[in-house]
Design a protein around this motif. Structure first.
Motif, PDB file in Angstrom:
ATOM      1  N   ASP A  67       0.815  -1.217   0.000  1.00  0.00           N
ATOM      2  CA  ASP A  67       0.000   0.000   0.000  1.00  0.00           C
ATOM      3  C   ASP A  67       0.851   1.271   0.000  1.00  0.00           C
ATOM      4  N   PHE A  68       2.183   1.100   0.088  1.00  0.00           N
ATOM      5  CA  PHE A  68       3.097   2.235   0.136  1.00  0.00           C
ATOM      6  C   PHE A  68       4.159   2.116  -0.950  1.00  0.00           C
ATOM      7  N   SER A  69       4.528   3.242  -1.524  1.00  0.00           N
ATOM      8  CA  SER A  69       5.699   3.259  -2.401  1.00  0.00           C
ATOM      9  C   SER A  69       6.903   3.533  -1.502  1.00  0.00           C
ATOM     10  N   PHE A  70       8.048   3.036  -1.904  1.00  0.00           N
ATOM     11  CA  PHE A  70       9.267   3.228  -1.132  1.00  0.00           C
ATOM     12  C   PHE A  70      10.342   3.797  -2.033  1.00  0.00           C
ATOM     13  N   GLY A  71      11.045   4.776  -1.535  1.00  0.00           N
ATOM     14  CA  GLY A  71      12.154   5.353  -2.287  1.00  0.00           C
ATOM     15  C   GLY A  71      13.222   5.874  -1.365  1.00  0.00           C
ATOM     16  N   ARG A  72      14.295   6.336  -1.976  1.00  0.00           N
ATOM     17  CA  ARG A  72      15.443   6.859  -1.227  1.00  0.00           C
ATOM     18  C   ARG A  72      15.648   8.352  -1.486  1.00  0.00           C
ATOM     19  N   GLY A  73      14.591   9.052  -1.852  1.00  0.00           N
ATOM     20  CA  GLY A  73      14.717  10.489  -2.064  1.00  0.00           C
ATOM     21  C   GLY A  73      15.425  10.849  -3.346  1.00  0.00           C
ATOM     22  N   GLY A  74      15.116  10.147  -4.420  1.00  0.00           N
ATOM     23  CA  GLY A  74      15.655  10.508  -5.729  1.00  0.00           C
ATOM     24  C   GLY A  74      16.716   9.587  -6.274  1.00  0.00           C
ATOM     25  N   SER A  75      17.399   8.841  -5.412  1.00  0.00           N
ATOM     26  CA  SER A  75      18.432   7.912  -5.876  1.00  0.00           C
ATOM     27  C   SER A  75      18.517   6.730  -4.921  1.00  0.00           C
ATOM     28  N   TRP A  76      18.613   5.544  -5.470  1.00  0.00           N
ATOM     29  CA  TRP A  76      18.745   4.349  -4.638  1.00  0.00           C
ATOM     30  C   TRP A  76      20.062   4.335  -3.877  1.00  0.00           C
ATOM     31  N   GLU A  77      20.987   5.197  -4.272  1.00  0.00           N
ATOM     32  CA  GLU A  77      22.279   5.259  -3.587  1.00  0.00           C
ATOM     33  C   GLU A  77      22.328   6.325  -2.496  1.00  0.00           C
ATOM     34  N   ASN A  78      21.188   6.860  -2.100  1.00  0.00           N
ATOM     35  CA  ASN A  78      21.144   7.828  -0.997  1.00  0.00           C
ATOM     36  C   ASN A  78      21.223   7.093   0.337  1.00  0.00           C
ATOM     37  N   THR A  79      22.387   6.486   0.556  1.00  0.00           N
ATOM     38  CA  THR A  79      22.635   5.741   1.796  1.00  0.00           C
ATOM     39  C   THR A  79      24.079   5.965   2.245  1.00  0.00           C
ATOM     40  N   ILE A  80      24.301   5.709   3.507  1.00  0.00           N
ATOM     41  CA  ILE A  80      25.645   5.788   4.080  1.00  0.00           C
ATOM     42  C   ILE A  80      26.577   4.812   3.364  1.00  0.00           C
ATOM     43  N   ALA A  81      26.057   3.643   3.032  1.00  0.00           N
ATOM     44  CA  ALA A  81      26.873   2.622   2.366  1.00  0.00           C
ATOM     45  C   ALA A  81      27.419   3.083   1.022  1.00  0.00           C
ATOM     46  N   TYR A  82      26.708   3.989   0.375  1.00  0.00           N
ATOM     47  CA  TYR A  82      27.152   4.510  -0.917  1.00  0.00           C
ATOM     48  C   TYR A  82      27.850   5.871  -0.765  1.00  0.00           C
ATOM     49  N   GLY A  83      28.254   6.197   0.456  1.00  0.00           N
ATOM     50  CA  GLY A  83      29.053   7.391   0.687  1.00  0.00           C
ATOM     51  C   GLY A  83      28.296   8.656   1.051  1.00  0.00           C
ATOM     52  N   LYS A  84      26.986   8.557   1.239  1.00  0.00           N
ATOM     53  CA  LYS A  84      26.203   9.730   1.625  1.00  0.00           C
ATOM     54  C   LYS A  84      26.285   9.926   3.144  1.00  0.00           C
ATOM     55  N   SER A  85      25.871  11.072   3.612  1.00  0.00           N
ATOM     56  CA  SER A  85      25.928  11.362   5.044  1.00  0.00           C
ATOM     57  C   SER A  85      24.792  10.700   5.822  1.00  0.00           C
ATOM     58  N   CYS A  86      23.777  10.233   5.096  1.00  0.00           N
ATOM     59  CA  CYS A  86      22.637   9.585   5.746  1.00  0.00           C
ATOM     60  C   CYS A  86      21.952   8.639   4.766  1.00  0.00           C
ATOM     61  N   CYS A  87      21.065   7.839   5.302  1.00  0.00           N
ATOM     62  CA  CYS A  87      20.242   6.937   4.489  1.00  0.00           C
ATOM     63  C   CYS A  87      18.828   7.515   4.452  1.00  0.00           C
ATOM     64  N   GLU A  88      18.313   7.737   3.257  1.00  0.00           N
ATOM     65  CA  GLU A  88      16.962   8.265   3.089  1.00  0.00           C
ATOM     66  C   GLU A  88      15.965   7.107   3.022  1.00  0.00           C
ATOM     67  N   PHE A  89      14.866   7.260   3.721  1.00  0.00           N
ATOM     68  CA  PHE A  89      13.749   6.322   3.663  1.00  0.00           C
ATOM     69  C   PHE A  89      12.487   7.146   3.456  1.00  0.00           C
ATOM     70  N   VAL A  90      11.797   6.923   2.333  1.00  0.00           N
ATOM     71  CA  VAL A  90      10.567   7.659   2.054  1.00  0.00           C
ATOM     72  C   VAL A  90       9.476   6.653   1.686  1.00  0.00           C
ATOM     73  N   PHE A  91       8.503   6.560   2.582  1.00  0.00           N
ATOM     74  CA  PHE A  91       7.331   5.712   2.353  1.00  0.00           C
ATOM     75  C   PHE A  91       6.152   6.639   2.116  1.00  0.00           C
TER      76      PHE A  91
END
Length: 96
Positions: A67-91
């Motif tokens: 019932d929810f879409s899930f994204g990372r705020g524009g890029s699937w690499e918006n995570t600490i693991a990919y070098g960003k300062s935070c991990c985005e979670f948008v439901f």
């Protein structure tokens, strides 16, 4: 949203550092600014394995919460693991 609240109280995510950008009946948007998976795997000498957890989220959440879409705020690499300062979670509730 109830699942998110349960995880905040009792699940592994309670050990992360989390900031909410929006939290209501339609959207749950938060940022992880400290990730225990990243911390552990970096200390173990294998930080690249953290991306596995990020990639699992991408596949898990749509099936677990249809019932929810899930994204990372524009890029699937918006995570600490990919070098960003935070991990985005948008439901976002579908249809909104």
């Amino acid at each position: 949203m109830a699942f998110n609240e349960l995880m905040d109280r009792e699940g592994t995510p309670r050990f992360n550092r989390r900031e909410y950008a929006r939290r209501d009946d339609q959207v749950c948007h938060f940022r992880i600014t400290r990730c225990i998976f990243s911390d552990f795997l970096t200390e173990a000498g294998a930080p690249e394995l953290t991306r596995f957890f990020c990639d699992v989220d991408r596949r898990f959440f749509p099936d677990a919460f249809p019932d929810f879409s899930f994204g990372r705020g524009g890029s699937w690499e918006n995570t600490i693991a990919y070098g960003k300062s935070c991990c985005e979670f948008v439901f976002r509730k579908r249809g909104v």
